[in-house]
Design a protein around this motif. Structure first.
Motif, PDB file in Angstrom:
ATOM      1  N   GLY A  26      36.566  27.774  -5.213  1.00 52.23           N
ATOM      2  CA  GLY A  26      37.735  27.836  -4.968  1.00 52.23           C
ATOM      3  C   GLY A  26      37.777  27.293  -3.120  1.00 52.23           C
ATOM      4  N   PHE A  27      37.212  26.735  -2.587  1.00 50.67           N
ATOM      5  CA  PHE A  27      37.739  26.273  -1.717  1.00 50.67           C
ATOM      6  C   PHE A  27      37.588  24.874  -1.943  1.00 50.67           C
ATOM      7  CE2 PHE A  27      35.654  23.278   2.395  1.00 50.67           C
ATOM      8  CZ  PHE A  27      36.647  24.144   3.161  1.00 50.67           C
ATOM      9  N   ALA A  28      37.839  24.096  -3.074  1.00 57.42           N
ATOM     10  CA  ALA A  28      37.646  22.847  -3.349  1.00 57.42           C
ATOM     11  C   ALA A  28      38.915  22.544  -4.308  1.00 57.42           C
ATOM     12  CB  ALA A  28      36.639  21.686  -4.603  1.00 57.42           C
ATOM     13  N   VAL A  29      39.331  23.490  -4.572  1.00 57.28           N
ATOM     14  CA  VAL A  29      40.876  23.517  -5.684  1.00 57.28           C
ATOM     15  C   VAL A  29      41.328  23.654  -3.850  1.00 57.28           C
ATOM     16  CG1 VAL A  29      42.287  25.360  -6.594  1.00 57.28           C
ATOM     17  CG2 VAL A  29      40.529  24.537  -7.364  1.00 57.28           C
ATOM     18  N   ILE A  30      41.125  24.625  -3.028  1.00 64.44           N
ATOM     19  CA  ILE A  30      42.253  24.926  -1.637  1.00 64.44           C
ATOM     20  C   ILE A  30      42.690  23.830  -0.911  1.00 64.44           C
ATOM     21  CG2 ILE A  30      42.361  25.814   0.111  1.00 64.44           C
ATOM     22  CD1 ILE A  30      41.778  28.448  -0.963  1.00 64.44           C
ATOM     23  N   ILE A  31      41.416  22.660  -0.885  1.00 65.17           N
ATOM     24  CA  ILE A  31      40.951  21.602  -0.336  1.00 65.17           C
ATOM     25  C   ILE A  31      42.202  20.249  -1.419  1.00 65.17           C
ATOM     26  CG2 ILE A  31      39.828  19.081   0.541  1.00 65.17           C
ATOM     27  CD1 ILE A  31      40.356  22.119   2.706  1.00 65.17           C
ATOM     28  N   ALA A  32      41.825  20.298  -1.991  1.00 69.47           N
ATOM     29  CA  ALA A  32      42.477  19.477  -3.253  1.00 69.47           C
ATOM     30  C   ALA A  32      44.341  19.715  -3.436  1.00 69.47           C
ATOM     31  CB  ALA A  32      41.851  19.488  -4.327  1.00 69.47           C
ATOM     32  N   VAL A  33      44.545  21.271  -3.205  1.00 71.48           N
ATOM     33  CA  VAL A  33      46.404  21.028  -3.014  1.00 71.48           C
ATOM     34  C   VAL A  33      46.858  20.713  -2.262  1.00 71.48           C
ATOM     35  CG1 VAL A  33      47.356  23.272  -2.990  1.00 71.48           C
ATOM     36  CG2 VAL A  33      46.183  23.577  -5.225  1.00 71.48           C
ATOM     37  N   ALA A  34      45.785  21.312  -0.643  1.00 71.12           N
ATOM     38  CA  ALA A  34      46.798  20.626   0.521  1.00 71.12           C
ATOM     39  C   ALA A  34      46.777  19.071   0.153  1.00 71.12           C
ATOM     40  CB  ALA A  34      45.603  21.074   1.778  1.00 71.12           C
ATOM     41  N   LEU A  35      45.657  18.415   0.230  1.00 75.29           N
ATOM     42  CA  LEU A  35      45.501  17.083  -0.029  1.00 75.29           C
ATOM     43  C   LEU A  35      46.738  16.421  -0.532  1.00 75.29           C
ATOM     44  CD1 LEU A  35      41.870  16.273   0.325  1.00 75.29           C
ATOM     45  CD2 LEU A  35      43.467  16.005   2.170  1.00 75.29           C
ATOM     46  N   VAL A  36      47.045  17.106  -1.944  1.00 74.46           N
ATOM     47  CA  VAL A  36      47.967  16.814  -2.417  1.00 74.46           C
ATOM     48  C   VAL A  36      50.192  16.764  -1.934  1.00 74.46           C
ATOM     49  CG1 VAL A  36      49.581  16.740  -5.121  1.00 74.46           C
ATOM     50  CG2 VAL A  36      46.784  17.146  -4.635  1.00 74.46           C
ATOM     51  N   ALA A  37      49.376  17.781  -1.768  1.00 75.60           N
ATOM     52  CA  ALA A  37      50.934  18.567  -0.492  1.00 75.60           C
ATOM     53  C   ALA A  37      50.711  17.218  -0.030  1.00 75.60           C
ATOM     54  CB  ALA A  37      50.493  19.641  -0.387  1.00 75.60           C
ATOM     55  N   LEU A  38      49.532  16.923   1.353  1.00 75.28           N
ATOM     56  CA  LEU A  38      50.129  16.441   2.303  1.00 75.28           C
ATOM     57  C   LEU A  38      50.580  15.256   1.452  1.00 75.28           C
ATOM     58  CD1 LEU A  38      49.169  15.461   5.735  1.00 75.28           C
ATOM     59  CD2 LEU A  38      47.746  14.951   4.519  1.00 75.28           C
ATOM     60  N   HIS A  39      50.140  14.072   0.539  1.00 74.29           N
ATOM     61  CA  HIS A  39      50.194  13.511   0.046  1.00 74.29           C
ATOM     62  C   HIS A  39      51.914  13.105  -0.012  1.00 74.29           C
ATOM     63  CE1 HIS A  39      49.703  10.144  -2.254  1.00 74.29           C
ATOM     64  NE2 HIS A  39      50.141   9.931  -3.107  1.00 74.29           N
ATOM     65  N   ALA A  40      52.317  14.489  -1.120  1.00 75.89           N
ATOM     66  CA  ALA A  40      53.581  14.271  -0.997  1.00 75.89           C
ATOM     67  C   ALA A  40      54.663  14.304  -0.141  1.00 75.89           C
ATOM     68  CB  ALA A  40      53.656  15.256  -2.100  1.00 75.89           C
ATOM     69  N   ALA A  41      54.695  15.485   0.757  1.00 76.99           N
ATOM     70  CA  ALA A  41      55.132  15.018   2.294  1.00 76.99           C
ATOM     71  C   ALA A  41      55.053  13.486   2.708  1.00 76.99           C
ATOM     72  CB  ALA A  41      54.506  16.206   3.104  1.00 76.99           C
ATOM     73  N   SER A  42      53.891  12.985   2.582  1.00 78.82           N
ATOM     74  CA  SER A  42      54.338  11.991   3.059  1.00 78.82           C
ATOM     75  C   SER A  42      54.410  11.096   2.861  1.00 78.82           C
ATOM     76  CB  SER A  42      52.973  11.058   3.764  1.00 78.82           C
ATOM     77  OG  SER A  42      52.153  11.161   2.269  1.00 78.82           O
ATOM     78  N   ALA A  43      54.971  10.793   1.461  1.00 78.57           N
ATOM     79  CA  ALA A  43      56.230  10.446   0.542  1.00 78.57           C
ATOM     80  C   ALA A  43      57.224  10.063   0.490  1.00 78.57           C
ATOM     81  CB  ALA A  43      55.104  10.152  -0.956  1.00 78.57           C
ATOM     82  N   ALA A  44      57.867  11.452   0.842  1.00 78.79           N
ATOM     83  CA  ALA A  44      58.655  11.749   0.648  1.00 78.79           C
ATOM     84  C   ALA A  44      60.148  11.553   2.544  1.00 78.79           C
ATOM     85  CB  ALA A  44      59.258  13.683   0.946  1.00 78.79           C
ATOM     86  N   MET A  45      58.758  11.415   2.872  1.00 77.41           N
ATOM     87  CA  MET A  45      59.067  10.808   4.989  1.00 77.41           C
ATOM     88  C   MET A  45      59.974   9.349   4.837  1.00 77.41           C
ATOM     89  SD  MET A  45      56.407  11.607   7.206  1.00 77.41           S
ATOM     90  CE  MET A  45      56.116  13.360   7.491  1.00 77.41           C
TER      91      MET A  45
END
Length: 50
Positions: free
Chosen positions: A30-49
């Motif tokens: 569960g912890f690994a999944v949460i970290i992976a989702v956070a990293l994907v969201a961060l990547h998507a947010a930084s790509a949208a800037m």
């Protein structure tokens, strides 16, 4: 006789450790999944800037 007691004690300890191991694996997954989702969201947010 002492060997039998040691085997029984080891079995009891293993039975106590099994639920802990299962819970640890569930938590780690569960912890690994949460970290992976956070990293994907961060990547998507930084790509949208711009």
């Amino acid at each position: 006789m002492n060997n039998l007691k040691n085997k029984e004690a080891r079995r009891r300890a293993e039975r106590r450790m099994l639920p802990f191991a299962v819970e640890f694996v569930k938590f780690s997954t569960g912890f690994a999944v949460i970290i992976a989702v956070a990293l994907v969201a961060l990547h998507a947010a930084s790509a949208a800037m711009p």
